[in-house]
Design a protein around this motif. Structure first.
Motif, PDB file in Angstrom:
ATOM      1  N   LEU A 135       0.852  -1.190   0.000  1.00 55.27           N
ATOM      2  CA  LEU A 135       0.000   0.000   0.000  1.00 55.27           C
ATOM      3  C   LEU A 135       0.887   1.240   0.000  1.00 55.27           C
ATOM      4  O   LEU A 135       1.610   1.508   0.962  1.00 55.27           O
ATOM      5  CB  LEU A 135      -0.915   0.015   1.222  1.00 55.27           C
ATOM      6  CG  LEU A 135      -1.859   1.208   1.348  1.00 55.27           C
ATOM      7  CD1 LEU A 135      -2.794   1.308   0.154  1.00 55.27           C
ATOM      8  CD2 LEU A 135      -2.651   1.118   2.648  1.00 55.27           C
ATOM      9  N   LYS A 136       0.868   1.975  -1.080  1.00 53.40           N
ATOM     10  CA  LYS A 136       1.692   3.176  -1.229  1.00 53.40           C
ATOM     11  C   LYS A 136       0.942   4.387  -0.690  1.00 53.40           C
ATOM     12  O   LYS A 136      -0.277   4.467  -0.768  1.00 53.40           O
ATOM     13  CB  LYS A 136       2.051   3.409  -2.703  1.00 53.40           C
ATOM     14  CG  LYS A 136       2.684   2.212  -3.385  1.00 53.40           C
ATOM     15  CD  LYS A 136       3.952   1.784  -2.704  1.00 53.40           C
ATOM     16  CE  LYS A 136       4.568   0.598  -3.413  1.00 53.40           C
ATOM     17  NZ  LYS A 136       5.583  -0.042  -2.636  1.00 53.40           N
ATOM     18  N   MET A 137       1.706   5.341  -0.166  1.00 55.95           N
ATOM     19  CA  MET A 137       1.144   6.591   0.351  1.00 55.95           C
ATOM     20  C   MET A 137       1.608   7.724  -0.559  1.00 55.95           C
ATOM     21  O   MET A 137       2.801   7.904  -0.758  1.00 55.95           O
ATOM     22  CB  MET A 137       1.623   6.844   1.787  1.00 55.95           C
ATOM     23  CG  MET A 137       1.384   5.698   2.766  1.00 55.95           C
ATOM     24  SD  MET A 137      -0.328   5.451   3.220  1.00 55.95           S
ATOM     25  CE  MET A 137      -0.570   6.753   4.402  1.00 55.95           C
ATOM     26  N   ASP A 138       0.663   8.467  -1.098  1.00 58.58           N
ATOM     27  CA  ASP A 138       0.967   9.550  -2.034  1.00 58.58           C
ATOM     28  C   ASP A 138       1.018  10.877  -1.285  1.00 58.58           C
ATOM     29  O   ASP A 138       0.046  11.266  -0.636  1.00 58.58           O
ATOM     30  CB  ASP A 138      -0.104   9.594  -3.127  1.00 58.58           C
ATOM     31  CG  ASP A 138       0.303  10.445  -4.307  1.00 58.58           C
ATOM     32  OD1 ASP A 138       0.709  11.610  -4.110  1.00 58.58           O
ATOM     33  OD2 ASP A 138       0.196   9.947  -5.438  1.00 58.58           O
ATOM     34  N   ASP A 139       2.156  11.570  -1.371  1.00 58.32           N
ATOM     35  CA  ASP A 139       2.317  12.856  -0.695  1.00 58.32           C
ATOM     36  C   ASP A 139       1.661  14.016  -1.444  1.00 58.32           C
ATOM     37  O   ASP A 139       1.486  15.091  -0.879  1.00 58.32           O
ATOM     38  CB  ASP A 139       3.808  13.172  -0.505  1.00 58.32           C
ATOM     39  CG  ASP A 139       4.468  12.262   0.508  1.00 58.32           C
ATOM     40  OD1 ASP A 139       3.791  11.828   1.464  1.00 58.32           O
ATOM     41  OD2 ASP A 139       5.669  11.969   0.342  1.00 58.32           O
ATOM     42  N   GLU A 140       1.313  13.815  -2.707  1.00 55.16           N
ATOM     43  CA  GLU A 140       0.779  14.898  -3.536  1.00 55.16           C
ATOM     44  C   GLU A 140      -0.735  14.850  -3.725  1.00 55.16           C
ATOM     45  O   GLU A 140      -1.368  15.882  -3.873  1.00 55.16           O
ATOM     46  CB  GLU A 140       1.446  14.863  -4.914  1.00 55.16           C
ATOM     47  CG  GLU A 140       2.961  14.968  -4.880  1.00 55.16           C
ATOM     48  CD  GLU A 140       3.457  16.279  -4.300  1.00 55.16           C
ATOM     49  OE1 GLU A 140       2.865  17.330  -4.599  1.00 55.16           O
ATOM     50  OE2 GLU A 140       4.447  16.250  -3.536  1.00 55.16           O
TER      51      GLU A 140
END
Length: 180
Positions: free
Chosen positions: A76-81
């Motif tokens: 599960l990736k976390m997107d900062d944008e």
């Protein structure tokens, strides 16, 4: 006659949602197709989720909810944008549901093919995916890449044809993508 002065005002309008409990509504976890993962984990199987959420309050809540169900979230990736996609569900009289999505853009459709871990899929026996990751690029390509890894690994493939018309540019495109 009297003149009346009218005051014109430009302001922002927003909906405030206040959390009253230390929980996340179940439909949010379902929104990310964790239902199949949750069932597998409850049956004692190793279960992992691959996807993307925003690095925001909602994304952290989703990660926590899925982890608490015994689902591995290393993929599960976390997107900062880009923020986590939100779905508001209104249950109408009779039980039918109406959905309002806040997604364009949404972190879930920002998952790239490069972020899909081939080894994680190769080590699986079953690969489950749905239509919601086929609505937009780059998630569409990421889903196709993951499916090719699953086919190459000999995984059983499970497909959820969950059609949510508001998420598609048009239903003809949905038909083409689902038939793919």
């Amino acid at each position: 006659g009297r003149s009346v002065r009218v005051k014109a005002e430009i302001k922002d309008m927003k909906l405030s949602v206040r959390r009253k409990c230390q929980c996340i509504p179940v439909h949010h976890a379902e929104q990310i197709s964790a239902v199949v993962n949750r069932a597998a984990a409850r049956l004692g199987a190793d279960s992992a989720f691959i996807g993307k959420v925003g690095n925001d309050m909602f994304g952290h809540q989703l990660r926590q909810a899925v982890t608490e169900q015994g689902i591995n979230t290393d993929g599960l990736k976390m997107d900062d944008e880009v923020h986590t996609t939100l779905a508001f569900v209104h249950t109408m009289e009779g039980g039918d549901r109406d959905f309002s999505f806040y997604r364009k853009p949404g972190a879930d459709i920002e998952l790239t093919a490069e972020e899909v871990d081939e080894e994680r899929i190769r080590d699986s026996r079953i690969f489950h995916f749905g239509t919601l990751s086929l609505t937009d690029e780059p998630a569409r390509s990421a889903t196709r890449t993951a499916l090719s890894y699953a086919e190459k690994a000999g995984c059983i493939r499970s497909f959820d044809p969950n059609l949510r018309p508001p998420l598609w540019n048009d239903l003809e495109e949905a038909k083409v993508q689902v038939a793919w």
